[in-house]
Design a protein around this motif. Structure first.
Motif, short mmCIF file in Angstrom:
data_model
loop_
_atom_site.label_atom_id
_atom_site.label_comp_id
_atom_site.label_asym_id
_atom_site.label_seq_id
_atom_site.Cartn_x
_atom_site.Cartn_y
_atom_site.Cartn_z
N ALA A 172 -31.58 -36.25 -9.92
CA ALA A 172 -32.00 -36.00 -11.18
C ALA A 172 -32.27 -37.47 -11.85
N ALA A 173 -31.43 -38.46 -11.46
CA ALA A 173 -31.25 -39.86 -11.89
C ALA A 173 -32.57 -40.52 -11.15
N ALA A 174 -32.94 -40.26 -9.89
CA ALA A 174 -33.89 -40.86 -9.23
C ALA A 174 -35.35 -40.20 -9.88
N LEU A 175 -35.36 -39.02 -10.32
CA LEU A 175 -36.59 -38.46 -10.75
C LEU A 175 -36.93 -39.32 -12.26
N ASP A 176 -35.87 -39.84 -12.90
CA ASP A 176 -36.20 -40.02 -14.16
C ASP A 176 -36.76 -41.70 -14.18
N GLN A 177 -38.04 -41.59 -14.03
CA GLN A 177 -38.44 -43.01 -13.71
C GLN A 177 -38.87 -43.59 -14.89
N HIS A 178 -38.62 -43.05 -16.17
CA HIS A 178 -38.88 -43.74 -17.42
C HIS A 178 -37.80 -43.55 -18.32
N PRO A 179 -36.70 -43.77 -18.09
CA PRO A 179 -35.64 -43.31 -19.01
C PRO A 179 -35.46 -43.84 -20.39
N ASP A 180 -36.39 -44.85 -20.71
CA ASP A 180 -36.35 -45.12 -22.08
C ASP A 180 -37.19 -44.33 -23.07
N THR A 181 -37.94 -43.34 -22.54
CA THR A 181 -38.91 -42.69 -23.33
C THR A 181 -37.95 -41.68 -24.06
N PRO A 182 -38.43 -41.05 -25.33
CA PRO A 182 -37.77 -40.13 -26.04
C PRO A 182 -37.35 -38.70 -25.33
N TRP A 183 -38.31 -38.24 -24.57
CA TRP A 183 -38.22 -37.17 -23.70
C TRP A 183 -39.13 -37.22 -22.54
N PRO A 184 -38.90 -36.69 -21.35
CA PRO A 184 -39.70 -36.84 -20.27
C PRO A 184 -40.95 -36.12 -20.17
N ARG A 185 -42.09 -36.41 -20.00
CA ARG A 185 -43.43 -35.97 -20.18
C ARG A 185 -43.77 -35.35 -18.65
N HIS A 186 -42.87 -35.68 -17.75
CA HIS A 186 -42.99 -35.38 -16.42
C HIS A 186 -41.93 -34.31 -15.92
N GLN A 187 -41.85 -33.89 -14.65
CA GLN A 187 -40.77 -32.83 -14.28
C GLN A 187 -39.55 -34.03 -14.07
N VAL A 188 -38.60 -33.81 -15.03
CA VAL A 188 -37.39 -34.52 -15.10
C VAL A 188 -36.49 -33.62 -15.89
N THR A 189 -35.17 -33.70 -15.48
CA THR A 189 -34.02 -33.11 -16.38
C THR A 189 -33.07 -34.30 -16.44
N ARG A 190 -32.82 -34.53 -17.83
CA ARG A 190 -31.81 -35.44 -18.29
C ARG A 190 -30.70 -34.73 -18.36
N VAL A 191 -30.09 -33.66 -17.96
CA VAL A 191 -28.70 -33.07 -18.25
C VAL A 191 -27.69 -33.95 -17.39
N TYR A 192 -28.39 -34.78 -16.40
CA TYR A 192 -27.42 -35.52 -15.50
C TYR A 192 -26.77 -36.69 -16.38
N ARG A 193 -27.26 -36.92 -17.55
CA ARG A 193 -26.72 -37.86 -18.44
C ARG A 193 -25.47 -37.22 -19.17
N LEU A 194 -25.65 -35.91 -19.48
CA LEU A 194 -24.49 -35.38 -20.15
C LEU A 194 -23.52 -35.16 -19.05
N VAL A 195 -23.83 -34.64 -17.93
CA VAL A 195 -22.79 -34.19 -16.87
C VAL A 195 -22.04 -35.39 -16.45
N ARG A 196 -22.72 -36.73 -16.59
CA ARG A 196 -21.73 -37.75 -16.12
C ARG A 196 -20.65 -38.13 -17.16
N LYS A 197 -21.09 -37.73 -18.48
CA LYS A 197 -20.03 -37.83 -19.76
C LYS A 197 -18.83 -36.97 -19.41
N LEU A 198 -19.34 -35.63 -19.20
CA LEU A 198 -18.09 -34.46 -19.00
C LEU A 198 -17.50 -34.92 -17.73
#
Length: 213
Positions: A172-198
């Motif tokens: 998931a992190a490798a897919l997130d090529q534009h991490p600074d955008t408010p939300w991903p316009r392409h096929q990406v899941t940012r759930v990895y950020r929450l799971v890292r916290k948990l």
């Protein structure tokens, strides 16, 4: 008089560090809560996962925000974190932009999946592939995850995903090529950020066995 008092120090007996809460409001009422049960935090640990209930099955991104905002009032913003778990689905860009703007202004985090949360689960089992839409992604997940089907989304056993968490984080992190955008316009899941916290502290599985360190 004790030595600590003579030195101007008072020993604090039984002091515990205040708990830190990760408060999570989710769009889905079946798949997401089933998965995040993996990260039920051990009682004695200072970090606690707190899901927000959805008794009226409200799933619009704005409704997820409202539920989180209401629930988070019981917590200290200086220590705790609020998270929205939402999907791209067929919601308008204007609504997603507005929710992300409101979340940022309130200090909340947004874990958005495009096209849907099932992409995050799929990455536990397989490398990324391009999906036509959320239905295509859900069908593909049903082929690789036992007991999951689009018609019975909460029927799978989340323990079957435990061994794939690290792989999913990397994919998931490798897919997130534009991490600074408010939300991903392409096929990406940012759930990895929450799971890292948990995963930042010990959690238990449903039997009480330690899951992560």
């Amino acid at each position: 008089m004790s030595r600590n008092r003579r030195n101007g120090r008072t020993r604090r007996t039984g002091f515990q560090e205040p708990k830190r809460f990760i408060v999570v409001a989710m769009e889905g009422r079946a798949t997401e809560p089933c998965y995040f049960d993996l990260f039920r935090t051990a009682r004695e640990h200072p970090m606690q996962y707190k899901p927000v209930s959805n008794p009226k099955d409200k799933s619009r991104p704005s409704e997820v925000y409202d539920r989180l905002d209401l629930a988070f009032r019981a917590y200290e913003r200086s220590r705790d974190e609020g998270w929205l778990v939402i999907d791209r689905d067929a919601w308008s860009e204007a609504e997603l932009d507005d929710v992300c703007r409101r979340a940022r202004a309130s200090g909340y985090h947004v874990a958005l999946s495009n096209p849907c949360f099932e992409l995050w689960l799929y990455l536990h089992k397989r490398d990324n592939r391009q999906f036509a839409d959320r239905h295509d992604c859900q069908r593909a997940l049903g082929e690789v995850l036992a007991n999951y089907s689009p018609d019975r989304k909460g029927s799978f056993d989340p323990q079957g995903l435990r061994d794939g968490i690290e792989a999913a984080l990397e994919r998931a992190a490798a897919l997130d090529q534009h991490p600074d955008t408010p939300w991903p316009r392409h096929q990406v899941t940012r759930v990895y950020r929450l799971v890292r916290k948990l995963m930042s502290g010990p959690t238990t599985d449903n039997t009480g066995e330690r899951l992560h360190s």
